[in-house]
Design a protein around this motif. Structure first.
Motif, PDB file in Angstrom:
ATOM      1  N   ASN A  15      -7.342  93.870  63.958  1.00 19.80           N
ATOM      2  CA  ASN A  15      -7.433  93.765  62.501  1.00 19.80           C
ATOM      3  C   ASN A  15      -6.152  93.215  61.893  1.00 19.80           C
ATOM      4  O   ASN A  15      -6.190  92.512  60.876  1.00 19.80           O
ATOM      5  N   GLN A  67     -18.977  98.485  61.607  1.00 16.43           N
ATOM      6  CA  GLN A  67     -17.606  97.971  61.633  1.00 16.43           C
ATOM      7  C   GLN A  67     -17.578  96.558  62.204  1.00 16.43           C
ATOM      8  O   GLN A  67     -16.849  95.691  61.708  1.00 16.43           O
ATOM      9  N   GLY A 187      -5.337  98.178  55.900  1.00 19.44           N
ATOM     10  CA  GLY A 187      -6.499  97.490  56.438  1.00 19.44           C
ATOM     11  C   GLY A 187      -6.697  96.089  55.908  1.00 19.44           C
ATOM     12  O   GLY A 187      -6.309  95.759  54.796  1.00 19.44           O
TER      13      GLY A 187
END
Length: 210
Positions: A15, A67, A187
């Motif tokens: 990520n 996800q 995030g």
């Protein structure tokens, strides 16, 4: 004082890789440069009692699939074409992250950073195997032996630990974490809010009229 915007990363986080691809666009639109801050994700997890999604999502029905769907949406939104899942994930990144600090000290961070991400998430390799790491960086034109030696010095090790501890003390619990001034965002999916915060904090006040 200029606004300080930080991108706290660990090469082992997919990520963080995906988020970094979107950073140059934010920099162009806002005129603010991000500071790239190496941290040890394993150290952050240990200090906060957190764990990676690889572990936390195991055995949960439907959530891992969602996800993955969100990741694909992010990839399409930002037109990311080079990302590949690393078949050796999770990878111990201590050697790579010390190398990142050494590269900052030696003034070669940008090429080192690009090569590390390339060999971790674009042409994935087992980047916690010393010989594989050496060959990968050599193929990218990096003097990796010099950086490996530099990474073993105490000032490099201390710097990485200090950056990791500082991140935790300011609220970090994973990667990627962003700080816009004193505001923290976690995030890749918070990048829109990161950009909004940069714009808000750098907007020039409108002069009051008499």
């Amino acid at each position: 004082m200029p606004l300080k915007v930080e991108f706290q990363f660990d090469f082992g986080s997919p990520n963080a890789y995906l988020a970094e691809v979107a950073i140059p666009g934010i920099e162009r639109r806002t005129g603010v440069k991000f500071e790239y801050v190496p941290v040890l994700l394993g150290g952050i997890y240990k200090a906060t009692g957190n764990m990676s999604p690889f572990d936390s999502l195991r055995g949960i029905k439907n959530k891992p699939e969602y996800q993955a769907l969100e990741t694909q949406r992010f990839i399409r939104r930002h037109n990311i074409t080079k990302f590949r899942q690393n078949p050796f994930f999770p990878v111990n990144t201590l050697m790579l992250m010390r190398g990142a600090v050494a590269a900052q000290f030696e003034g070669v961070f940008e090429p080192y950073f690009r090569a590390a991400y390339h060999h971790m998430w674009e042409e994935p390799k087992k980047m916690d195997d010393l010989e594989i790491v050496r060959n990968a960086f050599i193929s990218s034109g990096i003097d990796i032996d010099r950086l490996i030696a530099r990474a073993q010095q105490d000032d490099v090790k201390k710097r990485l630990i200090d950056l990791t501890n500082d991140a935790v003390s300011r609220g970090a619990f994973g990667s990627p974490t962003f700080f816009v001034g004193k505001e923290m965002f976690f995030g890749k999916d918070q990048l829109r809010d990161v950009e909004d915060s940069i714009v808000e904090q750098t907007r020039k006040p409108v002069p009051k009229t008499a």
